[in-house]
Design a protein around this motif. Structure first.
Motif, PDB file in Angstrom:
ATOM      1  N   PHE A 483       0.838  -1.188   0.000  1.00  0.00           N
ATOM      2  CA  PHE A 483       0.000   0.000   0.000  1.00  0.00           C
ATOM      3  C   PHE A 483       0.882   1.250   0.000  1.00  0.00           C
ATOM      4  O   PHE A 483       1.992   1.252   0.533  1.00  0.00           O
ATOM      5  N   LYS A 484       0.355   2.306  -0.585  1.00  0.00           N
ATOM      6  CA  LYS A 484       1.006   3.609  -0.581  1.00  0.00           C
ATOM      7  C   LYS A 484       0.424   4.402   0.579  1.00  0.00           C
ATOM      8  O   LYS A 484      -0.772   4.721   0.589  1.00  0.00           O
ATOM      9  N   ILE A 485       1.252   4.736   1.562  1.00  0.00           N
ATOM     10  CA  ILE A 485       0.779   5.238   2.855  1.00  0.00           C
ATOM     11  C   ILE A 485       1.235   6.677   3.053  1.00  0.00           C
ATOM     12  O   ILE A 485       2.382   7.031   2.762  1.00  0.00           O
ATOM     13  N   LEU A 486       0.324   7.496   3.576  1.00  0.00           N
ATOM     14  CA  LEU A 486       0.627   8.871   3.980  1.00  0.00           C
ATOM     15  C   LEU A 486       0.408   8.974   5.482  1.00  0.00           C
ATOM     16  O   LEU A 486      -0.685   8.710   5.986  1.00  0.00           O
ATOM     17  N   ILE A 487       1.453   9.355   6.212  1.00  0.00           N
ATOM     18  CA  ILE A 487       1.369   9.555   7.660  1.00  0.00           C
ATOM     19  C   ILE A 487       1.169  11.043   7.921  1.00  0.00           C
ATOM     20  O   ILE A 487       1.990  11.868   7.517  1.00  0.00           O
ATOM     21  N   ALA A 488       0.086  11.385   8.599  1.00  0.00           N
ATOM     22  CA  ALA A 488      -0.242  12.779   8.891  1.00  0.00           C
ATOM     23  C   ALA A 488       0.125  13.098  10.325  1.00  0.00           C
ATOM     24  O   ALA A 488      -0.379  12.464  11.271  1.00  0.00           O
ATOM     25  N   ALA A 489       1.008  14.070  10.508  1.00  0.00           N
ATOM     26  CA  ALA A 489       1.458  14.488  11.839  1.00  0.00           C
ATOM     27  C   ALA A 489       0.500  15.544  12.369  1.00  0.00           C
ATOM     28  O   ALA A 489       0.691  16.746  12.156  1.00  0.00           O
ATOM     29  N   CYS A 490      -0.536  15.109  13.084  1.00  0.00           N
ATOM     30  CA  CYS A 490      -1.549  16.027  13.614  1.00  0.00           C
ATOM     31  C   CYS A 490      -1.410  16.247  15.112  1.00  0.00           C
ATOM     32  O   CYS A 490      -2.310  16.823  15.731  1.00  0.00           O
ATOM     33  N   ASP A 491      -0.322  15.769  15.692  1.00  0.00           N
ATOM     34  CA  ASP A 491      -0.024  16.116  17.080  1.00  0.00           C
ATOM     35  C   ASP A 491       0.812  17.388  17.048  1.00  0.00           C
ATOM     36  O   ASP A 491       2.042  17.357  16.974  1.00  0.00           O
ATOM     37  N   PHE A 523       3.233  13.775   6.036  1.00  0.00           N
ATOM     38  CA  PHE A 523       2.559  15.054   5.802  1.00  0.00           C
ATOM     39  C   PHE A 523       2.588  15.830   7.113  1.00  0.00           C
ATOM     40  O   PHE A 523       2.017  15.407   8.117  1.00  0.00           O
ATOM     41  N   GLU A 524       3.269  16.964   7.127  1.00  0.00           N
ATOM     42  CA  GLU A 524       3.418  17.746   8.351  1.00  0.00           C
ATOM     43  C   GLU A 524       3.298  19.232   8.040  1.00  0.00           C
ATOM     44  O   GLU A 524       3.620  19.691   6.943  1.00  0.00           O
ATOM     45  N   LYS A 525       2.849  19.979   9.052  1.00  0.00           N
ATOM     46  CA  LYS A 525       2.752  21.434   8.946  1.00  0.00           C
ATOM     47  C   LYS A 525       3.248  22.117  10.216  1.00  0.00           C
ATOM     48  O   LYS A 525       2.859  23.249  10.498  1.00  0.00           O
ATOM     49  N   ASN A 546      -2.986   9.919  -5.099  1.00  0.00           N
ATOM     50  CA  ASN A 546      -3.304   8.487  -5.223  1.00  0.00           C
ATOM     51  C   ASN A 546      -2.693   7.647  -4.101  1.00  0.00           C
ATOM     52  O   ASN A 546      -2.176   6.543  -4.337  1.00  0.00           O
ATOM     53  N   PHE A 547      -2.738   8.146  -2.887  1.00  0.00           N
ATOM     54  CA  PHE A 547      -2.340   7.333  -1.746  1.00  0.00           C
ATOM     55  C   PHE A 547      -3.462   6.356  -1.414  1.00  0.00           C
ATOM     56  O   PHE A 547      -4.641   6.650  -1.597  1.00  0.00           O
ATOM     57  N   ASP A 548      -3.076   5.195  -0.877  1.00  0.00           N
ATOM     58  CA  ASP A 548      -4.063   4.176  -0.518  1.00  0.00           C
ATOM     59  C   ASP A 548      -4.578   4.356   0.905  1.00  0.00           C
ATOM     60  O   ASP A 548      -5.766   4.167   1.163  1.00  0.00           O
ATOM     61  N   VAL A 549      -3.693   4.666   1.831  1.00  0.00           N
ATOM     62  CA  VAL A 549      -4.056   4.737   3.252  1.00  0.00           C
ATOM     63  C   VAL A 549      -3.479   6.017   3.840  1.00  0.00           C
ATOM     64  O   VAL A 549      -2.342   6.394   3.538  1.00  0.00           O
ATOM     65  N   VAL A 550      -4.277   6.668   4.690  1.00  0.00           N
ATOM     66  CA  VAL A 550      -3.828   7.823   5.465  1.00  0.00           C
ATOM     67  C   VAL A 550      -3.885   7.438   6.934  1.00  0.00           C
ATOM     68  O   VAL A 550      -4.946   7.085   7.452  1.00  0.00           O
ATOM     69  N   LEU A 551      -2.737   7.493   7.610  1.00  0.00           N
ATOM     70  CA  LEU A 551      -2.647   7.218   9.039  1.00  0.00           C
ATOM     71  C   LEU A 551      -2.457   8.537   9.768  1.00  0.00           C
ATOM     72  O   LEU A 551      -1.459   9.223   9.560  1.00  0.00           O
ATOM     73  N   ILE A 552      -3.424   8.901  10.619  1.00  0.00           N
ATOM     74  CA  ILE A 552      -3.432  10.194  11.285  1.00  0.00           C
ATOM     75  C   ILE A 552      -3.038  10.004  12.742  1.00  0.00           C
ATOM     76  O   ILE A 552      -3.699   9.270  13.487  1.00  0.00           O
ATOM     77  N   ASP A 553      -1.968  10.665  13.127  1.00  0.00           N
ATOM     78  CA  ASP A 553      -1.529  10.670  14.524  1.00  0.00           C
ATOM     79  C   ASP A 553      -2.116  11.891  15.224  1.00  0.00           C
ATOM     80  O   ASP A 553      -2.113  12.996  14.678  1.00  0.00           O
TER      81      ASP A 553
END
Length: 664
Positions: A483-491, A523-525, A546-553
């Motif tokens: 899978f193509k994964i995007l990790i979102a840094a929401c902390d 993915f971070e801001k 076209n990412f498959d999964v987004v994992l949100i922290d």
């Protein structure tokens, strides 16, 4: 090297065998004939039931050595064959563990009347034990052929700065003084012995037996010892005077927005060992940083016929069997007195005088239910859940007539196991891979199927339970399925949270590129931003790329803080995750009920948690009661278990494993 391993009955039937080299049948036949038929038992041997193999002297024939053990009441013999020239330190442990696991798995079939042959699917269990014991034997102490400079740390006169500590989860390249063939499964390398003494003392460092004239004071002897240990270089350096002081640390100034005002060139990211980007390799590692340790997929999962990688729980099952066997061994500890015992063994004592065929009443069950309630509390089950479990079992047993040959202890135990199994068994599908595939690859034959979009998973929980770590484990599991994964840094609140995910993303990227499976991106801001808006932007970016999964922290928050919990409703509306997993600790006690209920009700009307990830299960032994407490309070199933600190230390829940630990 092990040549052969045989499991056979005393009647000569081979139930299971594994051969690594051709061994003549006369070898094992000689053991059976001399030890079991002609009873030429060697001095010190023991044929008692479940006697350890250490008590049985080895049987030698021709060039082979045979280690053996037996289970007398089942008529089983376990034999390991290897060449006498080879010393296998782990062979005794292998025999004992295999005997324990085999008896636990197949004792019911072997006890059936007129049973001589049992179909044994034992290959996976044997391979797991052999691999584990061989691996632990290979991780012996480091060899002693070390250079003198490897044992001596830098002197205090060196002006160079100390090297930074290694990044967690990374391995340093081994020194030349160590054996390059030595391997280790630990993520942290073995520390070099810390000693400041050289291998050979200098002439000036030799201290005579007499430190001064007889009767000298302690202060005079101490001064004489100090002067004797001082080298000429140290004396010259002391004559030169005081060392110049280091320049004072320059204070950093901050503006109203929380940014440094010293200039754009100031780098505040200390997660990497080198601040210069041009010095790093393709994976973002600094020149001094080591490579990420390889993780073999077969150690924590397997591939199905369709090519999907699924997590297994074989290790947990094997270890629980061995642990239960050790727990059930008789101990030479005194039995405590009292009406209410502290274990299930006391329950049987309360019913020792009750014969079969009795109709159970509430008065008959009152004292045993108190004992089993105390047992559940000691297994870390919250009192509320333990009381309701006992009340349910008691209601189901009132009016039940025991069988002629059925003890009341067996009825109580069976009923409690059934209640625990019913609680922990999920009522909905937990096939996460199927849900992701259905969302990312909708059927083309169905015109009403929704368009392709990324599958969004959010991780929530209280502070310090391991949300970021378990998110990384989940990402590594999904990478094994391409899978193509995007990790979102929401902390955006905790200091170092973004840097922590940056390190995890860098390590996962290196592992995925090394194995050629999946892709991962962060993915971070930064900090101080609204977490809900960052999550929404991450989902939009994932859909466009076209990412498959987004994992949100998400940030950790106290479950009893209404102000912090209220922001989760906005987060659920903006991110609209497909799954919301709460990470709970196996260490937590009665507070697990309040944590689960508060988080389950924090996402607004119509939105609840979808599953639990119980972390730190490797630290509590058989006290896994928090699983029951959280599921009992919410009805939400346990999806994954965290069993370590590596990316591969993620397992699915085995209900039988949990019930067996809770009732041990």
């Amino acid at each position: 090297m092990l040549d052969s391993f045989e499991i056979l009955t005393t009647s000569g039937v081979v139930l299971w065998s594994r051969s690594y080299d051709s061994v003549s049948p006369n070898i094992i036949n000689g053991l059976i004939r001399d030890v079991f038929i002609e009873e030429k038992v060697l001095p010190g041997a023991s044929v008692a039931n479940e006697a350890s193999v250490i008590r049985n002297p080895p049987y030698k024939k021709e060039k082979y050595t045979l280690k053996w053990t037996s289970v007398k009441d089942l008529g089983l013999i376990f034999v390991a064959v290897y060449q006498s020239l080879i010393q296998l330190s782990w062979i005794d442990k292998l025999l004992d563990n295999v005997r324990t696991i085999f008896v636990e798995l197949y004792q019911n079939e072997l006890r059936k009347p007129h049973t001589s042959v049992v179909e044994c699917d034992f290959d996976a269990y044997f391979d797991q034990q052999l691999r584990e014991l061989e691996g632990s034997a290979n991780q012996g102490p480091a060899p002693l052929e070390l250079q003198a400079h490897d044992l001596t740390p830098p002197s205090s006169s060196d002006t160079g700065d100390e090297p930074p500590p290694p990044i967690p989860g990374l391995l340093k390249p081994s020194k030349q003084g160590f054996n390059s063939n030595t391997t280790s499964t630990d993520a942290t390398p073995i520390a070099t012995p810390d000693t400041s003494r050289p291998s050979t003392p200098l002439v000036g460092q030799l201290i005579s037996s007499s430190m001064g004239p007889k009767g000298a004071s302690r202060r005079a002897k101490k001064a004489a010892a100090f002067s004797a240990n001082a080298s000429s270089g140290e004396e010259n350096s002391r004559r030169k005077g005081k060392v110049a002081k280091a320049p004072a640390k320059k204070l950093r100034r901050w503006d109203a927005d929380g940014l440094a005002t010293d200039g754009d060139e100031v780098n505040l990211d200390y997660s990497a060992t080198s601040p210069r980007e041009e010095d790093r390799d393709d994976f973002g590692n600094s020149p001094g940083a080591g490579a990420v340790e390889d993780i073999r997929p077969e150690t924590f999962g397997s591939r199905t016929v369709k090519g999907q990688f699924v997590l297994n729980d074989l290790d947990d099952e094997v270890h629980s069997i061995l642990q239960n066997a050790n727990t059930n061994k008789p101990q030479n500890t005194p039995v405590t007195d009292g009406l209410i015992g502290s274990s299930l063994s006391t329950i049987s004592g309360l019913f020792r005088n009750i014969v079969g065929g009795k109709v159970l009443s509430k008065s008959d069950l009152e004292k045993p239910m108190k004992g089993i309630e105390e047992h559940l509390l000691k297994k870390n089950i919250a009192r509320e859940a333990a009381v309701r479990l006992c009340e349910g079992v008691e209601r189901g047993l009132i009016g039940v007539k025991t069988g002629s040959f059925e003890s009341v202890e067996a009825i109580i135990r069976t009923s409690m196991e059934s209640s625990l199994r019913k609680i922990l068994t999920p009522t909905t599908s937990l096939d996460l891979l199927r849900s992701i595939t259905a969302t990312t690859s909708p059927s083309q034959l169905n015109p009403l199927a929704p368009s392709r979009r990324p599958y969004v998973i959010s991780i929530v929980g209280v502070n310090g339970v391991g949300k970021s770590t378990n998110l990384s484990k989940l990402a590594f599991f999904l990478l094994q399925n391409d899978f193509k994964i995007l990790i979102a840094a929401c902390d955006t609140f905790r200091s170092g949270a973004v840097e922590q995910l940056r390190v995890h993303a860098r390590n996962l990227k290196e592992l995925s590129q090394r194995e050629g499976r999946g892709q991962v991106e962060l993915f971070e801001k930064g900090y101080g931003k609204d977490a809900a808006n960052i999550a929404k932007d991450a989902v939009t970016y994932a859909a466009s790329q076209n990412f498959d999964v987004v994992l949100i922290d998400t940030a950790g928050r106290r479950h009893n803080d209404a102000r912090l919990m209220s922001s989760l409703e906005k987060f659920a509306q903006f991110a609209n995750p497909d799954k919301i997993f709460m990470v709970g600790e196996a260490l937590v006690g009665s507070d697990s009920v309040a944590q689960a209920r508060n988080f389950n009700a924090a996402f607004g009307a119509g939105r609840r948690l979808d599953g639990f990830i119980i972390s730190k299960c490797d630290t509590v032994g058989d006290m896994v009661g928090s699983l029951v407490s959280m599921v009992h309070a919410t009805g939400i199933p346990v999806v994954f278990l965290g069993v370590g600190q590596h990316y591969g230390d993620l397992r699915t829940l085995s209900v039988e494993w949990a019930v067996r630990l809770l009732m041990s």
